[in-house]
Enzyme design. Structure first.
Site, PDB file in Angstrom:
ATOM      1  N   ILE A  18       0.774  -1.000   0.292  1.00 12.49           N
ATOM      2  CA  ILE A  18      -0.285   0.197   0.481  1.00 12.49           C
ATOM      3  C   ILE A  18       0.647   1.039   0.188  1.00 12.49           C
ATOM      4  CG2 ILE A  18      -1.536   1.417   1.679  1.00 12.49           C
ATOM      5  CD1 ILE A  18      -2.509  -1.572   0.334  1.00 12.49           C
ATOM      6  N   PHE A  19       1.549   0.949   0.858  1.00 10.99           N
ATOM      7  CA  PHE A  19       2.373   2.292   0.842  1.00 10.99           C
ATOM      8  C   PHE A  19       4.440   1.815   1.180  1.00 10.99           C
ATOM      9  CE2 PHE A  19       4.910   5.582   4.130  1.00 10.99           C
ATOM     10  CZ  PHE A  19       5.190   6.358   3.743  1.00 10.99           C
ATOM     11  N   GLU A  42      -4.680  -5.599   7.511  1.00  8.31           N
ATOM     12  CA  GLU A  42      -4.014  -4.183   7.264  1.00  8.31           C
ATOM     13  C   GLU A  42      -2.216  -4.425   7.826  1.00  8.31           C
ATOM     14  OE1 GLU A  42      -7.086  -0.905   5.892  1.00  8.31           O
ATOM     15  OE2 GLU A  42      -6.769  -1.594   7.709  1.00  8.31           O
ATOM     16  N   GLU A  96      22.156   4.506  20.798  1.00  2.00           N
ATOM     17  CA  GLU A  96      21.311   5.664  21.516  1.00  2.00           C
ATOM     18  C   GLU A  96      21.301   6.000  22.370  1.00  2.00           C
ATOM     19  OE1 GLU A  96      18.901   6.964  19.311  1.00  2.00           O
ATOM     20  OE2 GLU A  96      18.645   5.560  17.547  1.00  2.00           O
ATOM     21  N   PRO A 118       1.046  -5.793  18.127  1.00  4.11           N
ATOM     22  CA  PRO A 118       0.686  -7.195  17.828  1.00  4.11           C
ATOM     23  C   PRO A 118      -0.140  -7.081  16.918  1.00  4.11           C
ATOM     24  CG  PRO A 118       1.125  -7.442  19.630  1.00  4.11           C
ATOM     25  CD  PRO A 118       0.838  -5.862  19.899  1.00  4.11           C
ATOM     26  N   GLU A 123       6.887  -3.942  14.398  1.00 16.83           N
ATOM     27  CA  GLU A 123       7.982  -3.845  15.038  1.00 16.83           C
ATOM     28  C   GLU A 123       7.831  -4.500  16.224  1.00 16.83           C
ATOM     29  OE1 GLU A 123       8.877   0.508  17.190  1.00 16.83           O
ATOM     30  OE2 GLU A 123       7.157  -0.140  17.670  1.00 16.83           O
ATOM     31  N   GLU A 142      20.412  15.389  13.432  1.00 15.99           N
ATOM     32  CA  GLU A 142      20.076  16.831  12.870  1.00 15.99           C
ATOM     33  C   GLU A 142      18.369  16.986  13.339  1.00 15.99           C
ATOM     34  OE1 GLU A 142      20.410  17.559   8.808  1.00 15.99           O
ATOM     35  OE2 GLU A 142      22.695  17.142   8.942  1.00 15.99           O
ATOM     36  N   GLU A 144      16.560  15.585  15.583  1.00 11.26           N
ATOM     37  CA  GLU A 144      16.505  15.280  16.722  1.00 11.26           C
ATOM     38  C   GLU A 144      15.929  16.663  17.809  1.00 11.26           C
ATOM     39  OE1 GLU A 144      17.106  10.571  18.900  1.00 11.26           O
ATOM     40  OE2 GLU A 144      18.626  12.038  17.874  1.00 11.26           O
TER      41      GLU A 144
END
Length: 181
Positions: A18-19, A42, A96, A118, A123, A142, A144
């Protein structure tokens, strides 16, 4: 009606993109259900991320406050970030923590993972516990803009309980750590 004791997985029959974006992709799959019927699913594809519960020697939680465009307000969170495809979660977490807070940890322990959504998203967020903190230098991306805050652990737990902290990875990490004490 009785519920089955064994859940039969849904089988993908077909799918279409879709994207395709920088951070997420979205696809629509047709699946066959255990009863033979079909349904549409989806799915948001995301490479995953990390969250780091960093505690200093005085039991303060290192947190970052930043504006989150999607929810339209500031959010107080543990340092976190998106994994690059195939990147080792530990390497991502170490990076991070230093980028967002300027700190490195002498102890960096796997603290489990969570599936934040889920029902529709791939993710996975890998959590880490960081202790033995030493300041080096903050290196924000940049795009953040955030403020680092030290919150006493007891106060962070209370903020989770009373709704001042709403970010899922932060809630899980703080309350999980607190429950283990």
């Amino acid at each position: 009606m009785e519920h089955p004791s064994v859940i039969v997985p849904e089988k993908a029959v077909s799918g279409r993109d879709i994207f395709r974006g920088k951070i997420i992709n979205v696809r629509e799959d047709t699946v066959e259900l255990p009863n033979g019927a079909s349904a549409i699913r989806e799915v948001v594809e995301h490479s995953g991320g990390v969250g780091v519960l960093a505690l200093d020697d005085a039991d303060n939680v290192l947190m970052v406050r930043q504006f989150r465009y999607a929810i339209g307000r500031e959010s107080l969170e543990i340092p976190a970030g998106k994994r690059e495809k195939g990147e080792d979660p530990r390497v991502c977490g170490i990076r991070e923590l230093e980028e967002e807070t300027g700190y490195v940890a002498s102890e960096f322990t796997d603290f489990g993972s969570l599936d934040p959504t889920p029902a529709y998203c791939t993710e996975v967020i890998h959590l880490f516990l960081a202790k033995g903190l030493t300041y080096r230098s903050q290196r924000l991306d940049e795009d953040e803009f955030l403020a680092v805050e030290r919150v006493p652990l007891a106060e962070a737990v209370e903020m989770c309980r009373d709704g001042r902290i709403t970010d899922a990875k932060t809630l899980v990490a703080i309350l999980k750590y607190h429950s283990m004490q």
